[in-house]
Write a protein that holds these residues in place. Sequence first.
Motif, mmCIF file in Angstrom:
data_model
loop_
_atom_site.group_PDB
_atom_site.id
_atom_site.type_symbol
_atom_site.label_atom_id
_atom_site.label_comp_id
_atom_site.label_asym_id
_atom_site.label_seq_id
_atom_site.Cartn_x
_atom_site.Cartn_y
_atom_site.Cartn_z
ATOM 1 N N ILE A 72 27.442 6.910 -40.440
ATOM 2 C CA ILE A 72 27.522 5.048 -40.677
ATOM 3 C C ILE A 72 29.016 5.015 -41.200
ATOM 4 C CG2 ILE A 72 24.600 5.791 -40.377
ATOM 5 C CD1 ILE A 72 25.415 5.943 -43.668
ATOM 6 N N LEU A 73 29.091 3.716 -41.166
ATOM 7 C CA LEU A 73 29.681 2.933 -41.477
ATOM 8 C C LEU A 73 29.657 2.199 -42.791
ATOM 9 C CD1 LEU A 73 31.814 1.485 -38.538
ATOM 10 C CD2 LEU A 73 32.196 3.825 -39.730
ATOM 11 N N GLY A 74 28.364 1.810 -42.689
ATOM 12 C CA GLY A 74 27.406 1.009 -43.712
ATOM 13 C C GLY A 74 26.512 0.735 -43.907
ATOM 14 N N LEU A 75 25.813 0.217 -45.215
ATOM 15 C CA LEU A 75 24.570 -0.032 -46.146
ATOM 16 C C LEU A 75 24.255 -1.412 -45.825
ATOM 17 C CD1 LEU A 75 22.335 1.100 -47.502
ATOM 18 C CD2 LEU A 75 23.676 0.671 -49.405
ATOM 19 N N THR A 76 22.940 -1.630 -45.233
ATOM 20 C CA THR A 76 22.432 -3.011 -45.310
ATOM 21 C C THR A 76 21.529 -2.497 -46.299
ATOM 22 O OG1 THR A 76 23.247 -3.319 -42.749
ATOM 23 C CG2 THR A 76 21.203 -4.630 -43.968
ATOM 24 N N ASN A 102 31.023 0.402 -46.220
ATOM 25 C CA ASN A 102 31.066 -1.048 -46.400
ATOM 26 C C ASN A 102 29.488 -1.360 -47.431
ATOM 27 O OD1 ASN A 102 29.698 -2.043 -44.404
ATOM 28 N ND2 ASN A 102 31.616 -1.231 -43.634
ATOM 29 N N ILE A 103 29.096 -2.522 -47.830
ATOM 30 C CA ILE A 103 27.813 -3.101 -47.575
ATOM 31 C C ILE A 103 27.427 -4.277 -47.538
ATOM 32 C CG2 ILE A 103 25.885 -3.492 -49.334
ATOM 33 C CD1 ILE A 103 27.264 -1.119 -51.935
ATOM 34 N N ILE A 104 26.096 -4.735 -47.101
ATOM 35 C CA ILE A 104 25.878 -6.225 -46.815
ATOM 36 C C ILE A 104 24.228 -6.065 -47.373
ATOM 37 C CG2 ILE A 104 24.670 -7.873 -45.185
ATOM 38 C CD1 ILE A 104 26.728 -6.099 -43.189
ATOM 39 N N ILE A 105 24.042 -7.204 -48.082
ATOM 40 C CA ILE A 105 22.620 -7.433 -48.358
ATOM 41 C C ILE A 105 22.047 -8.918 -48.152
ATOM 42 C CG2 ILE A 105 21.051 -8.565 -50.584
ATOM 43 C CD1 ILE A 105 23.593 -6.378 -52.084
ATOM 44 N N HIS A 124 30.552 -5.492 -56.541
ATOM 45 C CA HIS A 124 30.890 -3.830 -54.707
ATOM 46 C C HIS A 124 29.937 -4.430 -53.920
ATOM 47 C CE1 HIS A 124 30.131 -2.321 -59.227
ATOM 48 N NE2 HIS A 124 30.778 -1.136 -58.877
ATOM 49 N N ILE A 125 29.118 -5.738 -52.989
ATOM 50 C CA ILE A 125 29.144 -5.969 -52.136
ATOM 51 C C ILE A 125 30.202 -6.060 -51.189
ATOM 52 C CG2 ILE A 125 27.118 -6.019 -52.939
ATOM 53 C CD1 ILE A 125 26.992 -8.803 -52.126
ATOM 54 N N ASP A 126 30.240 -6.590 -50.085
ATOM 55 C CA ASP A 126 31.257 -6.739 -49.448
ATOM 56 C C ASP A 126 30.947 -8.371 -48.828
ATOM 57 O OD1 ASP A 126 33.245 -4.831 -49.273
ATOM 58 O OD2 ASP A 126 30.700 -4.049 -48.798
ATOM 59 N N LEU A 127 29.054 -8.354 -48.149
ATOM 60 C CA LEU A 127 28.765 -9.855 -47.358
ATOM 61 C C LEU A 127 27.589 -9.807 -48.092
ATOM 62 C CD1 LEU A 127 29.929 -10.417 -43.717
ATOM 63 C CD2 LEU A 127 27.128 -10.599 -44.622
ATOM 64 N N LYS A 154 31.184 -13.776 -47.117
ATOM 65 C CA LYS A 154 32.239 -12.753 -46.726
ATOM 66 C C LYS A 154 33.208 -12.288 -48.395
ATOM 67 C CE LYS A 154 32.588 -13.191 -41.994
ATOM 68 N NZ LYS A 154 33.518 -13.544 -40.308
ATOM 69 N N ILE A 155 32.185 -11.282 -48.981
ATOM 70 C CA ILE A 155 32.942 -11.880 -50.836
ATOM 71 C C ILE A 155 34.836 -10.511 -50.976
ATOM 72 C CG2 ILE A 155 32.507 -10.349 -52.857
ATOM 73 C CD1 ILE A 155 29.257 -11.353 -52.116
ATOM 74 N N SER A 156 34.888 -9.451 -49.778
ATOM 75 C CA SER A 156 35.742 -9.069 -50.269
ATOM 76 C C SER A 156 35.814 -9.164 -48.455
ATOM 77 C CB SER A 156 35.449 -7.505 -49.584
ATOM 78 O OG SER A 156 34.476 -7.357 -48.454
ATOM 79 N N ASP A 157 37.102 -8.752 -48.454
ATOM 80 C CA ASP A 157 38.068 -8.977 -47.111
ATOM 81 C C ASP A 157 37.227 -7.812 -46.173
ATOM 82 O OD1 ASP A 157 39.391 -6.631 -47.734
ATOM 83 O OD2 ASP A 157 41.744 -7.412 -48.000
#
Length: 205
Positions: A72-76, A102-105, A124-127, A154-157
């Motif tokens: 896996i590449l990320g957490l949603t 990476n993290i999406i909420i 700490h989150i990306d999107l 989009k909080i991070s790049d």
Amino acid sequence: MLLKLANLNINNFVSQTLIEGPGKRFAVWFQGCSIGCRNCSNQEMLSFEKRMFLPVSLLIEKIKESKEKFGILGLTILGGEPFLQPDGLLELVEETKKLGLNIIIFSGFLYENLEKQFFEILAHIDLLIDGPFISSKLDKNRRLIGSTNQRIIKISDCFENEDYFEKPVWEVDIHINNSIATVNGDGSILDDADGKNIFNIEKNK
């Protein structure tokens, strides 16, 4: 070292999914929401009754296993409303970031309000998909976005050049374990013209 003891009340989780954001992901649904969006698609996740009360450390172990086993590449993180359990949510995103994911909420609250109170979590989150679901503003042009007022922030790049959510795609994952089917994604594609679910599973005798 600080010992963290946060717990989370969750409805469900899946160890791998391809439809809760870009790439193969771990997804977890929080239990409980007080926002009260009319026609919410996750009615079973609104009450604050205890469903699956787990220590964050156990969830992190599951996420770590999924990274090793499935790549896996990320957490949603979805719900319910994740930000109504801020202590557990903060620990979850902190520890997940340490795994290089990476993290999406998805949240029904607006980013501007979350930023004031939960800046540590947002850091700490990306999107973030923000805003309440408004059924009169149904969005038919963006994947997994319920209504047109909701924003993709989009909080991070990390997802700077990613248009995953901007595509008009409807799909579901169906996980079957011992004849119990769990469906995540846009469940409306399994409904008939009257909105009645037409998917069922029967076990051969």
